[in-house]
Scaffold this active site. Sequence first.
Site, PDB file in Angstrom:
ATOM      1  N   HIS A 110     -19.433  -0.994  74.763  1.00 20.06           N
ATOM      2  CA  HIS A 110     -20.712  -0.373  74.414  1.00 20.06           C
ATOM      3  C   HIS A 110     -21.842  -0.985  75.252  1.00 20.06           C
ATOM      4  O   HIS A 110     -22.752  -0.274  75.695  1.00 20.06           O
ATOM      5  CB  HIS A 110     -20.962  -0.584  72.917  1.00 20.06           C
ATOM      6  CG  HIS A 110     -21.889   0.398  72.297  1.00 20.06           C
ATOM      7  ND1 HIS A 110     -22.190   0.394  70.951  1.00 20.06           N
ATOM      8  CD2 HIS A 110     -22.615   1.428  72.812  1.00 20.06           C
ATOM      9  CE1 HIS A 110     -23.030   1.373  70.673  1.00 20.06           C
ATOM     10  NE2 HIS A 110     -23.312   2.007  71.786  1.00 20.06           N
ATOM     11  N   HIS A 119     -11.121  -4.884  68.844  1.00 14.80           N
ATOM     12  CA  HIS A 119     -12.362  -4.506  68.167  1.00 14.80           C
ATOM     13  C   HIS A 119     -13.590  -5.044  68.911  1.00 14.80           C
ATOM     14  O   HIS A 119     -14.517  -4.296  69.227  1.00 14.80           O
ATOM     15  CB  HIS A 119     -12.346  -5.037  66.730  1.00 14.80           C
ATOM     16  CG  HIS A 119     -13.617  -4.797  65.982  1.00 14.80           C
ATOM     17  ND1 HIS A 119     -13.807  -3.724  65.144  1.00 14.80           N
ATOM     18  CD2 HIS A 119     -14.793  -5.496  65.957  1.00 14.80           C
ATOM     19  CE1 HIS A 119     -15.031  -3.759  64.646  1.00 14.80           C
ATOM     20  NE2 HIS A 119     -15.651  -4.832  65.112  1.00 14.80           N
ATOM     21  N   GLU A 120     -13.586  -6.349  69.170  1.00 15.83           N
ATOM     22  CA  GLU A 120     -14.755  -6.950  69.825  1.00 15.83           C
ATOM     23  C   GLU A 120     -14.948  -6.396  71.228  1.00 15.83           C
ATOM     24  O   GLU A 120     -16.075  -6.264  71.706  1.00 15.83           O
ATOM     25  CB  GLU A 120     -14.629  -8.481  69.853  1.00 15.83           C
ATOM     26  CG  GLU A 120     -14.688  -9.141  68.491  1.00 15.83           C
ATOM     27  CD  GLU A 120     -15.925  -8.765  67.685  1.00 15.83           C
ATOM     28  OE1 GLU A 120     -16.995  -8.517  68.285  1.00 15.83           O
ATOM     29  OE2 GLU A 120     -15.813  -8.684  66.441  1.00 15.83           O
ATOM     30  N   HIS A 127     -17.140  -3.415  71.242  1.00 15.34           N
ATOM     31  CA  HIS A 127     -18.566  -3.748  71.355  1.00 15.34           C
ATOM     32  C   HIS A 127     -18.928  -4.044  72.813  1.00 15.34           C
ATOM     33  O   HIS A 127     -19.982  -3.638  73.301  1.00 15.34           O
ATOM     34  CB  HIS A 127     -18.891  -4.986  70.519  1.00 15.34           C
ATOM     35  CG  HIS A 127     -18.919  -4.763  69.041  1.00 15.34           C
ATOM     36  ND1 HIS A 127     -19.712  -3.806  68.448  1.00 15.34           N
ATOM     37  CD2 HIS A 127     -18.270  -5.411  68.032  1.00 15.34           C
ATOM     38  CE1 HIS A 127     -19.541  -3.865  67.128  1.00 15.34           C
ATOM     39  NE2 HIS A 127     -18.681  -4.822  66.845  1.00 15.34           N
TER      40      HIS A 127
END
Length: 677
Positions: free
Chosen positions: A472, A465-466, A469
């Site tokens: 991104h 999940h992290e 980011h």
Amino acid sequence: MTIANPFAQRSDLDFELPPFALIKEEHYLPAFYEGCTQQLAEVQAILDTPGAATFENTIVALEKSGQMLMRTLLVFFNKSSSDTNDAMDKIEEEMAPKLAAHQDAINLNPALYARIKSLYDNRESIGLNTEDAWLLERYYKDLIHAGAHLSESQRDRLKELNEELSKLETQFSKNVLADTNDLAVLVDTIDELDGLSENEIASAAAAAKDRGHEGKWLIGMVNFSGNPVLDSLTNRALRKKIMQDSLLKGNRANENDNKPVILKVVKLRAERAKLFGKNTHAEHVIAVQTAEHPDNVHAMLRKIAPAAVRNAQAEAQDLKKSAGTEIESWDWGFYTEQVRLEKYNIDTSKMRPYFELESVLANGIFFAANKLFGITFKERPDLVTYHPEARAFEVFNEDGSKLGLFIGDFYTRDSKRGGAWMNTLVDQNFLCNQLPVVVNNLNIPKPPAGKPTLLTFSETTTLFHEFGHALHGLLSQVKYPRVSGTSVQRDFVEFPSQVNEMWILWPEVVENYARHFETGEKLPQEWIDNLDAASTFNEGHATTSYLAAAILDLAWHSLDSEEAAKVTDVEAFEAQAIKDYGLDFAPVPTRYRSTYFSHIFAGGYSAGYYGYIWSEVLDADTVDWFKENGGLQRKNGEHFRNTLLGRGGSIDSMQMFRNFRGRDSKIEPLLKRRGLL
């Protein structure tokens, strides 16, 4: 301030990595004050520019301003959240209100507002391209949102409110960290830890020794309600103690009591909303998000809440049969594992040897990113980071050119705040020709020296999940710093990170990384199939717990100033808010109680915690798109990168999604995923 201060100029290290070997605590305050002075002078120079305002002499000049201040703040807040101490806390207490006042000196400057408004009013006739036009719109609307259009007396009061709130938010965060450390549970005998793995017991022994309790074991608190050890700990009395302590964070009659802080924050935020002409803080915040109004958020959450609670109640009945007794909150994780084993033949504790950190990272996360985007990673142990445990990896494009720098800081420590997050040390932008430096922080218990780091399935999910980011930030390809990477609307920001979780059990990926750390044996296919079959198992609990927190956030921030002034009992308000939504089910406590809900009282998520499930609508729809189009393929990665990840916040968020998906999002994939149809 002298030129010797490491923040005085851009770093000459690779990727402009801050010169951590030179940075000392005494550098922060002088650099902060000098950075503020420089930026205010740069803004004044914009206002003093002769002739009419142009995009170049106003908006672009603002984008170039404040570089020293930004360098200082990015480094400081990364350090203070991941490795703080008393000196850093004192610096933050001094800086927080000053920083709020500095932002207000720019955002509430009537001459600057007039200049930008004149550009915005004439935007159709000044020949801007799409990216420039969007940046102008962002500046104008952000200034309105900040209060630039208010009267002088209103702006003066707004400055006072912002300064006071910044102090309270800093205090809240400090209290949570101190109380989280204080509430760690000391265990006297190894027999009490029955059910924990050898690695977990060794970690607990090491944690106790670090605090001067050699020969004992310490169970540290985590930032949310509950604790991962509750899933396997057989000692019910100890489970109860851990759960009850976890629910007490920031809620005891001591110097870390956050209840008075919350009541002040809520009143001040409500007063500030009234200044803006809004009824509530939630209305003011959500007006600039993709949801646009709290009513739209409630419309979606009310579709989900009743089914979530029904599912949780049904799950509790299953657990009760297995336990032979009524289920309490401290029993839920333990008996969930028993029922999962009975129903789906899944024992998550047996999976840990297959989720070894180095393999998950290199052969899972980096491997999937390479297959999708063509990027590669090379560890750079020669680069000095902000902590010995924070590791730097150089990232390359498919053609071998440099893309950016990724820093992974994976282990928990007393000086690090709870949870997991991504932040940047350098934002990608073409204006100043900078490549991104992004950081992922997690809180994985550190094993004793020489032992492998074996992750739970949940920790593996958090890592993926992290890193979503991080992608991104790394894949950003924008001109302006203000719209770089994750600088999108708050209720859109979780979307790319949630999408990245889809690769955890993707056949090509899981086969590559989920290998037994001693034998190299693959994670058995039967276990993977069982995990897929059990994908909606326990989703009633997970959704109810999350929704209770999201509703709690909205309830606090849906008070007008008169209502906020009447609230005196934090616990009673919290209980009533959750009950009113039909989410009060004792075995499933809210994921965050108010007193340790740092997302909303010390972070950027006030009136925005709903954003996780709001983003998940887009995520579930996107996962369907990947599956329909062949999954882990370069063409799919390129489409996702070119239409969405690489665009940062340089165009409207929902337009970005439409450009990627070819249509608006649908909620059905989310309801199906969570077993709520």
